[in-house]
Design a protein around this motif. Structure first.
Motif, PDB file in Angstrom:
ATOM      1  N   THR A 156     -81.391  24.606  34.419  1.00 29.95           N
ATOM      2  CA  THR A 156     -80.521  25.063  33.340  1.00 29.95           C
ATOM      3  C   THR A 156     -79.243  25.636  33.941  1.00 29.95           C
ATOM      4  N   THR A 157     -78.287  25.937  33.067  1.00 33.33           N
ATOM      5  CA  THR A 157     -77.028  26.510  33.545  1.00 33.33           C
ATOM      6  C   THR A 157     -77.158  27.994  33.855  1.00 33.33           C
ATOM      7  N   GLY A 158     -78.167  28.652  33.272  1.00 36.08           N
ATOM      8  CA  GLY A 158     -78.298  30.094  33.450  1.00 36.08           C
ATOM      9  C   GLY A 158     -77.433  30.843  32.454  1.00 36.08           C
ATOM     10  N   THR A 159     -77.387  32.149  32.581  1.00 33.84           N
ATOM     11  CA  THR A 159     -76.648  32.992  31.653  1.00 33.84           C
ATOM     12  C   THR A 159     -75.354  33.479  32.304  1.00 33.84           C
ATOM     13  N   ALA A 160     -74.708  34.463  31.664  1.00 37.48           N
ATOM     14  CA  ALA A 160     -73.459  35.025  32.191  1.00 37.48           C
ATOM     15  C   ALA A 160     -73.219  36.373  31.525  1.00 37.48           C
ATOM     16  N   THR A 161     -72.353  37.180  32.121  1.00 42.77           N
ATOM     17  CA  THR A 161     -71.943  38.419  31.466  1.00 42.77           C
ATOM     18  C   THR A 161     -71.033  38.072  30.286  1.00 42.77           C
ATOM     19  N   ASN A 162     -70.804  39.037  29.431  1.00 42.96           N
ATOM     20  CA  ASN A 162     -69.923  38.801  28.290  1.00 42.96           C
ATOM     21  C   ASN A 162     -68.496  38.467  28.748  1.00 42.96           C
ATOM     22  N   ALA A 163     -68.140  38.895  29.954  1.00 40.78           N
ATOM     23  CA  ALA A 163     -66.807  38.608  30.496  1.00 40.78           C
ATOM     24  C   ALA A 163     -66.756  37.272  31.221  1.00 40.78           C
ATOM     25  N   GLY A 164     -67.892  36.574  31.336  1.00 41.15           N
ATOM     26  CA  GLY A 164     -67.883  35.228  31.900  1.00 41.15           C
ATOM     27  C   GLY A 164     -68.324  35.098  33.342  1.00 41.15           C
ATOM     28  N   TYR A 165     -68.825  36.177  33.948  1.00 35.01           N
ATOM     29  CA  TYR A 165     -69.342  36.073  35.327  1.00 35.01           C
ATOM     30  C   TYR A 165     -70.722  35.436  35.262  1.00 35.01           C
ATOM     31  N   SER A 166     -70.866  34.248  35.870  1.00 37.84           N
ATOM     32  CA  SER A 166     -72.078  33.456  35.658  1.00 37.84           C
ATOM     33  C   SER A 166     -73.236  33.907  36.539  1.00 37.84           C
ATOM     34  N   GLU A 167     -74.420  33.673  36.018  1.00 36.74           N
ATOM     35  CA  GLU A 167     -75.634  33.952  36.790  1.00 36.74           C
ATOM     36  C   GLU A 167     -75.668  33.126  38.065  1.00 36.74           C
ATOM     37  N   ALA A 168     -75.196  31.882  37.981  1.00 33.35           N
ATOM     38  CA  ALA A 168     -75.221  31.001  39.160  1.00 33.35           C
ATOM     39  C   ALA A 168     -74.351  31.561  40.280  1.00 33.35           C
ATOM     40  N   ARG A 169     -73.193  32.101  39.949  1.00 26.85           N
ATOM     41  CA  ARG A 169     -72.334  32.719  40.963  1.00 26.85           C
ATOM     42  C   ARG A 169     -73.002  33.960  41.539  1.00 26.85           C
ATOM     43  N   PHE A 170     -73.614  34.746  40.667  1.00 24.85           N
ATOM     44  CA  PHE A 170     -74.294  35.964  41.106  1.00 24.85           C
ATOM     45  C   PHE A 170     -75.431  35.651  42.068  1.00 24.85           C
ATOM     46  N   THR A 171     -76.285  34.708  41.697  1.00 22.82           N
ATOM     47  CA  THR A 171     -77.462  34.423  42.525  1.00 22.82           C
ATOM     48  C   THR A 171     -77.066  33.860  43.887  1.00 22.82           C
TER      49      THR A 171
END
Length: 302
Positions: A117-132
């Motif tokens: 899946t694409t994963g989630t993100a913060t309300n400001a658009g910082y994605s889970e994929a970038r975080f992980t």
């Protein structure tokens, strides 16, 4: 030709110099003998058996023998030398460009599920994929410093999407990993906050059999839960796990298909403002990596 003038004395008869030289040598012998005796008694006290002065006598910073002199010791063996850790950064920054590929169904033993899946993100658009991926890179550095061999299931740009959850499990299995961790962040409603570690449930269906890894996976998860809370200052989830910071699931292919000790961690809820402030902080992500690392090191050292 000889010359004699008002400022020159006439030549004198040469006298023999043998007697004075003999006397001088005779006078020097006792002194040399005395010096040799002093050298043997004192000067060689710091020499090694082969006569190399000071070779075996440590000296302090002042150049004299002293208690502050230290002999170099061999380098210690890194604590995780010989250990293999597989890090699985949840999702992939390129997944949103490959919806057809990630939506294909794969068999996870208990049922069929989307490849990824694409994963989630913060309300400001910082994605889970970038975080992980960021936490995975930090974690890899920490573990390699401990001597571990570290493998990632993907590195953001290769492959361009996925891999599928089945492939993520296979990578850990093929590496014969001593520990595997899948890094995530949640997308629950505002007010739901905190982290939790997901453990494999007992599954014996299709190509899945988690029974051999249940015990070590729970130990791995408990160690990570303890150290993650201690290092990051985060509290266990207030919406999953009943405050224990642990959850057991049988619907995750990355756990169902693993043959090595493996857990997932949801580091926080990206849709909660307080947790979002943490996951978007580079300093906090370093703490997250450190907490996970310490849990893995604790597990692998027994």
């Amino acid at each position: 030709m000889s010359y004699s003038g008002p400022h020159f004395d006439p030549p004198q008869q040469r006298r023999s110099r043998r007697a004075p030289m003999t006397f001088a040598l005779a006078a020097l012998v006792p002194g040399a003998l005395l010096g040799w005796v002093v050298y043997e008694g004192v000067g060689r006290s710091g020499a090694d058996p082969a006569g190399h002065a000071d070779a075996a006598t440590p000296r302090s910073a002042s150049g004299l023998p002293g208690d502050d002199a230290k002999v170099a010791s061999p380098s210690a063996t890194p604590p995780l030398k010989g250990k293999v850790v597989v890090i699985d950064p949840g999702h992939n920054p390129g997944n949103f460009r490959h919806s057809s590929e990630i939506n294909q169904k794969v068999d996870i033993g208990t049922n069929w599920k989307e490849c990824d899946t694409t994963g989630t993100a913060t309300n400001a658009g910082y994605s889970e994929a970038r975080f992980t991926l960021d936490v995975a890179h930090r974690l890899r550095t920490l573990l390699e410093r401990q001597g571990a061999t570290v493998k990632l299931t993907h590195d953001g740009d290769e492959p361009a999407w996925g891999p599928c959850v089945t492939e993520r499990a296979r990578i850990g299995n093929d590496a014969h990993a001593d520990a595997a961790i899948s890094i995530h962040a949640d997308g629950a409603p505002e007010g739901d906050r905190g982290f939790h570690v997901i453990l494999p449930a007992e599954v014996h269906a299709g190509g899945a059999d988690t029974r051999p890894i249940l015990g070590p996976s729970r130990t791995l998860g408990e160690r990570i839960e303890t150290d993650f809370a201690k290092v990051t200052g985060s509290s266990p989830s207030n919406y999953v796990g009943g405050g224990t910071g642990l959850d057991v699931r049988k619907d995750l292919g990355g756990l169902n298909l693993s043959t090595v000790p493996k857990v997932f961690i949801e580091c926080g809820n990206m849709r909660d403002s307080k947790d979002a402030a943490r996951v978007t902080s580079g300093a906090w992500r370093q703490k997250a990596a450190q907490g996970i690392s310490e849990g893995i090191v604790s597990f692998l050292r027994g």
